[in-house]
Enzyme design. Structure first.
Site, short mmCIF file in Angstrom:
data_model
loop_
_atom_site.label_atom_id
_atom_site.label_comp_id
_atom_site.label_asym_id
_atom_site.label_seq_id
_atom_site.Cartn_x
_atom_site.Cartn_y
_atom_site.Cartn_z
N ASP A 222 -18.47 21.25 -6.99
CA ASP A 222 -17.49 21.98 -6.20
C ASP A 222 -18.09 23.31 -5.71
O ASP A 222 -18.72 24.02 -6.49
CB ASP A 222 -16.27 22.26 -7.09
N GLU A 281 -20.76 19.64 -2.72
CA GLU A 281 -19.83 20.10 -1.68
C GLU A 281 -20.38 21.43 -1.19
O GLU A 281 -20.22 22.46 -1.83
CB GLU A 281 -18.41 20.32 -2.24
C1 GLC Z 1 -13.31 22.88 -3.17
C2 GLC Z 1 -12.27 21.85 -3.51
C3 GLC Z 1 -10.93 22.40 -3.17
C4 GLC Z 1 -10.69 23.65 -3.98
C5 GLC Z 1 -11.82 24.63 -3.79
C6 GLC Z 1 -11.80 25.69 -4.83
O1 GLC Z 1 -13.36 23.15 -1.82
O2 GLC Z 1 -12.56 20.66 -2.84
O3 GLC Z 1 -9.92 21.47 -3.38
O4 GLC Z 1 -9.49 24.24 -3.60
O5 GLC Z 1 -13.08 24.04 -3.90
O6 GLC Z 1 -12.21 25.15 -6.06
#
Ligand code: GLC
Ligand code: MG
Length: 557
Positions: A222, A281
């Site tokens: 994340d 991500e």
């Molecule tokens: C990422 C997740 C999202 C979350 C953010 C903060 O973007 O996919 O859902 O709100 O991180 O952790």
């Protein structure tokens, strides 16, 4: 004239799959994202849970995916749907126990599925023991060094330490009663960890081992682009802070220092047997910068958000595909393709609306158009070289729920941005399994977000065995992708340029894919026999009538 319909003979029967042990399984894997809160509820409390997931593993096996990525199910106050973790080694009681997690991992392996869990290293929950103790100990405590605590600016420190804004709206700093401010790029309940502190790095290597020892096959990381902040936390000085793509490098995102962290994680992962993976991500300004995360000694994959953000337009899609493949080739990583996830409006609804509205859309648009394009887009995605991600419910053609009443919304950014933003609840509505019954088979009770009345007809039950249904399209496409050697393999596509404007056509040995992104039918020579089409097409005298918004897979040998 022959009206094409799904040819079952092309589809191998669902096997009692064994986990594919082949090296590099992940390079062309199809990975299904489960949002645990909204997938299946085994105890009738209105919230999905691990036992619900375990019971539905046969469904995922039969769908034909290779792996399952589980969004966070760890102990959490749920200020941001579990992306605010209070204990990285515990399961939240609403999802079950560690034994349930163990059962999901074991049973998944038994049916040939791999399990990827979410790791949230950029921030913890404000209820994490580290943060609670840091707050309790007061200003000057070394425990505060594990986060970013600072004195404020202004005469009495009444102004935030710098001008950064939270991704969810408002300042990225919150002041405690004792006068100190702390940094949170997301909600105030998600304080950012200080990755310069050795205890943070040690702790996360230990968390990795904990889950690797439990048997997981990988991690989705994340906010992988956020861990390192620029020295001195410099002001941004204006600029569009909230635009995640196409930006200059931000002092809080995509700093070069993050890569040393991933190199150290890779050495941990590689100590374990099997081919376990990391997927990042990472929102970066360009796909070329995304490629830095997947250099050979770092992570394995990174989500391709540039592709996700591309409009339904042949020219733009081709450019995005070429640029992605070109960017990944030098580092030897597969490209990933993703159209939907738990943070963006579902693609069936994005494509139902005019382009240029971004990834948080509040209007239902033209549903029929959106679904037709979504099906065509999925077949295009599944024919591209690399790995593809599917978000739960997209195989049912679910639209986003754009009319959720304000009082049921839970997305923190909805509240932080005074309802101007924060429409992620619309893609998180629990999915329908049966035509009728409590929460359409999601569970015995209700569902934590209300499901639209029309969802019984979109349920797994209603679509199973139904010719032409979106679910059967996905099942067939995934089966063909498995059976047809080479689909998903390689790192390039060969485009044909002699096709009418608005069409895409690419080939590889024995296979071709044609996409009509225009709103009108086009007649072209058929390059082979139809393997699969996103909606019916007609072939006559060697010519195909390709209706609007349609993708066809061809067998060309
Ligand atoms: C990422 C997740 C999202 C979350 C953010 C903060 O973007 O996919 O859902 O709100 O991180 O952790
Ligand atoms: Mg439950």
């Amino acid at each position: 004239m022959n009206q094409h319909s799904t040819d079952q003979a092309l589809v191998p029967p669902p096997s009692a799959a064994t986990t594919r042990r082949a090296a590099d399984w992940w390079r062309d894997a199809v990975i299904y994202q489960v949002y645990p809160r909204s997938f299946a509820d085994s105890d009738g409390d209105g919230t999905g849970d691990l036992e619900g997931i375990r019971r539905r593993l046969p469904y995922l096996r039969d769908l034909g995916v290779d792996a399952v990525w589980l969004s966070p199910f760890y102990a959490s106050p749920q200020a941001d749907g579990g992306y605010d973790v209070a204990d990285y080694r515990a399961v939240d009681s609403m999802y079950g126990t560690l034994l349930d997690a163990d059962a999901v991992i074991r049973d998944a392996h038994a049916v040939g599925l791999r399990i990827i869990v979410d790791l949230v290293p950029n921030h913890s929950s404000d209820q994490h023991e580290w943060f609670r103790r840091a707050v309790a100990e007061g200003p000057g405590s070394p425990l505060r060094d594990r986060y970013h605590f600072r004195a404020g600016k202004g005469e009495s420190g009444e102004l935030p330490p710098n001008d950064w804004e939270s991704i969810f709206g408002g300042p990225a700093w919150t002041r405690l009663a004792d006068g100190d401010w702390y940094l949170h790029l997301f909600a105030p309940e998600q304080p950012d960890l200080n990755w310069e502190h050795p205890a943070v790095a040690d702790e996360f290597r230990s968390i990795l081992r904990f889950w690797l020892d439990m048997g997981v096959d990988g991690f989705r990381i994340d906010v992988a682009h956020g861990l390192v902040k620029a020295e001195g936390l410099p002001d941004l000085g204006g600029g569009d802070q909230l635009k995640l793509l196409g930006n200059d490098v931000m002092p809080f995102f995509d700093q070069d220092g993050v890569h040393a962290i991933y190199r150290s994680w890779r050495t941990v992962l590689d100590e374990y047997d099997g081919e376990r993976i990391f997927v990042a991500e990472a929102w970066t300004p360009t796909v070329e910068r995304t490629a830095n995360y997947v250099r050979p000694d770092e992570l394995h994959q990174a989500f391709n958000f540039q592709y996700l953000s591309t409009a339904w337009n042949a020219e733009e899609l081709r450019a995005a595909i070429d640029r992605s493949l070109d960017a990944m080739r030098p580092v030897g990583a597969p490209t990933t393709w993703v159209l939907s996830n738990h943070d963006v409006t579902r693609h069936a609804t994005r494509y139902a609306n005019p382009p240029g509205l971004g990834t948080q859309i509040r209007t239902a648009g033209d549903r029929e158009l959106g679904l037709r394009r979504a099906r065509a887009a999925t077949l295009l995605m599944l024919a591209l070289p690399g790995s593809a991600y599917i978000y739960q419910g997209e195989e049912l053609g679910l639209p986003d729920v754009t009319d959720l009443p304000d009082e049921v919304r839970q997305d923190p950014s909805f509240f932080r941005a005074q309802g101007q933003d924060g429409f992620r609840d619309g893609c998180r509505v629990p999915i329908p399994w049966t035509r009728t019954g409590a929460s359409y088979g999601f569970g015995e009770g209700g569902s934590w977000l209300p499901q639209p009345d029309s969802w019984g007809e979109l349920s797994v039950e209603a679509q199973t065995g139904q010719e032409g249904s979106t679910l059967e399209l996905y099942r067939t496409a995934l089966a063909v992708r498995r059976a047809q050697a080479g689909l998903g393999a390689g790192d390039s596509v060969t485009w044909r340029d002699d096709v009418p404007a608005g069409l895409l056509h690419f080939e590889r040995p024995g296979f071709a894919c044609t996409v009509n992104t225009t709103g009108t039918a086009v007649r072209i020579p058929a390059p082979g026999t139809v393997l699969l089409a996103s909606d019916p097409v007609t072939v006559e005298d060697g010519q195909i009538e390709l209706p609007a918004d349609r993708t066809v897979w061809w067998r060309t040998d």
